[in-house]
Design an enzyme around this catalytic site. Structure first.
Site, PDB file in Angstrom:
ATOM      1  CG  HIS A  17      -1.904  -1.006   1.002  1.00 36.94           C
ATOM      2  ND1 HIS A  17      -2.913  -1.354   2.064  1.00 36.94           N
ATOM      3  CD2 HIS A  17      -2.245  -1.703   0.026  1.00 36.94           C
ATOM      4  CE1 HIS A  17      -3.957  -2.281   1.673  1.00 36.94           C
ATOM      5  NE2 HIS A  17      -3.476  -2.482   0.445  1.00 36.94           N
ATOM      6  CG  HIS A 104      -0.372 -12.797   5.767  1.00 38.24           C
ATOM      7  ND1 HIS A 104       0.526 -12.158   5.497  1.00 38.24           N
ATOM      8  CD2 HIS A 104      -1.413 -12.813   4.727  1.00 38.24           C
ATOM      9  CE1 HIS A 104       0.377 -11.343   4.282  1.00 38.24           C
ATOM     10  NE2 HIS A 104      -0.574 -11.784   3.887  1.00 38.24           N
ATOM     11  CG  ASP A 351      -5.615 -13.589  -6.271  1.00 41.85           C
ATOM     12  OD1 ASP A 351      -5.962 -13.362  -7.397  1.00 41.85           O
ATOM     13  OD2 ASP A 351      -4.812 -12.609  -5.724  1.00 41.85           O
TER      14      ASP A 351
END
Length: 404
Positions: A17, A104, A351
């Site tokens: 970002h 993650h 995704d």
């Protein structure tokens, strides 16, 4: 580190970002015709929002070439390129202020650096691969122009759905008479598959019947707010022999390094891979034969184009395993950063399966490895060519001079 390569060196920068992502490429040979469109074609294959099987994040991923090129020709100096992030939504990640996402990199990045990006996964995001893909497109163009090298990757499995690839195994586990690591049909696919065939279906699987089943599997995961993993197979054709730096930088080891540095990868196999472990040596060995052009080749290529860590002139083929994307929208029972148990319901656009978009990433990392190894080998050969011919060793120890 954020730099890969020895002579062809790629440094990527940027977070998911931030204002932009991109790369510096050092060591690209001078004199290569290069335009932004040469790079854009691969970036467009990697970009999000291509179909209902991928994240809807709307990024055009338009590349800007900043340096190292004038009038469409590379100068041999560092090539700088960038792609601007235009569709960030940091507020979609407010839950991760409290929760490290299961599987993650939120937690491990914080443990390593003591600070982390506030949203989107930072450097662990797949946005980082934009720099790799752009650099790989440049490497690939040089390989194509100078050596005719072709690199084609495709989705070979999604979940438990695979392109048929294994030969029929005998029912008796002690019967080795018909055992083969890969079926003739799959070997033919490796020899002939094109990018046009791969891109003909949103899954990037060139086997139409399997592609349709993969589509339904990805949609089922998406509808369940879940995700699913898969594999990408890659073949590199017309690679010169002699590439690879034994013993610690063998060509397959460098390829494995490159592939396992891609986000979400968990497995790598080359040639016959794990299936080759089930075949006796008498059926797995690659007998040599003389090709029509007089060069030496192998009959079966179970080795995947590499022997002793060095390319042998045959097609190089390997497979990369990608785990299911970690960020899902299902409610998950997990712990906050302070250890308090709670429920995480992640938002954002993600995704349901990464392998269709991973295809150009795998191709690009393969191109970077092969070009880097070619430059290293060419430097060695140039240095050796300046020495007098070897006349004191038996002929079996010295490669005969190449005929014009």
């Amino acid at each position: 580190m954020s730099t890969f390569g020895t002579l062809f060196r790629v440094t990527t920068y940027g977070e998911s970002h931030c204002a932009s992502v991109g790369a510096i490429i050092d060591g690209c040979p001078p004199g290569l015709p290069l335009e932004a469109k040469d790079v854009q074609v691969q970036l467009s294959r990697r970009r999000p929002g291509q179909s209902n099987l991928t994240t809807p994040r709307d990024e055009k991923d338009l590349v800007q070439l900043q340096s190292g090129i004038e009038h469409g020709i590379t100068l041999g100096t560092p090539i700088g390129l960038l792609v601007r992030n235009e569709d960030q939504r940091p507020k979609d990640y407010s839950e991760t202020d409290l929760y490290p996402r299961p599987s993650h990199a939120d937690w491990t990045y914080l443990e390593k650096y003591g600070v982390k990006a506030s949203s989107g996964g930072g450097r662990s995001s797949a946005r980082e691969t934009i720099g790799r893909v752009a650099a790989g497109a440049i490497a690939e163009k040089y390989l194509k122009v100078a050596y005719g090298v072709e690199i084609v990757a495709f989705v070979s499995s999604v979940g438990k759905i695979h392109i048929p690839s294994a030969a029929v195994s005998p029912s008796n586990e002690d019967d080795d008479t018909t055992a083969e690591a890969l079926s003739p049909e799959f070997r033919q696919l490796l020899s002939t598959v094109t990018r046009a065939q791969v891109d003909a279906h949103p899954t990037r699987c060139p086997h139409p019947q399997t592609a349709e089943r993969m589509t339904q599997r990805i949609i089922r995961a998406k509808d369940a707010l879940d995700s699913i993993g898969g594999t990408v197979t890659c073949v590199i054709r017309r690679v010169p022999s002699g590439l690879g730096e034994p013993v610690f930088n063998k060509l397959e080891a460098t390829l494995a390094h490159a592939m396992l540095s891609i986000p979400a990868t968990k497995a790598f196999e080359i040639g016959s891979g794990f299936r080759g472990t089930e075949v006796p040596g008498s059926r797995h060995n690659d007998p040599f034969e003389r090709r029509a052009d007089g060069s030496l080749g192998t009959k079966t290529n179970w080795s995947g184009g590499i022997q002793g860590g060095i390319s042998n002139g045959e097609d190089i083929y390997f497979r990369v395993g990608f785990k299911p994307p970690a960020t899902i929208s299902q409610a998950q029972q997990t712990a906050q950063y302070d250890g308090t148990l709670g429920t995480l319901e992640a938002r954002g656009r993600h995704d349901p399966c990464v392998v269709p978009r991973a295809v150009p990433i795998v191709e690009s990392m393969a191109a970077i490895v092969i070009l880097d190894q070619l430059l290293i080998q060419n430097a060695r050969r140039t240095a050796a060519a300046l020495l007098p011919p070897i006349t004191t060793l038996p002929p079996t120890m010295v490669k005969p001079p190449e005929s014009d």
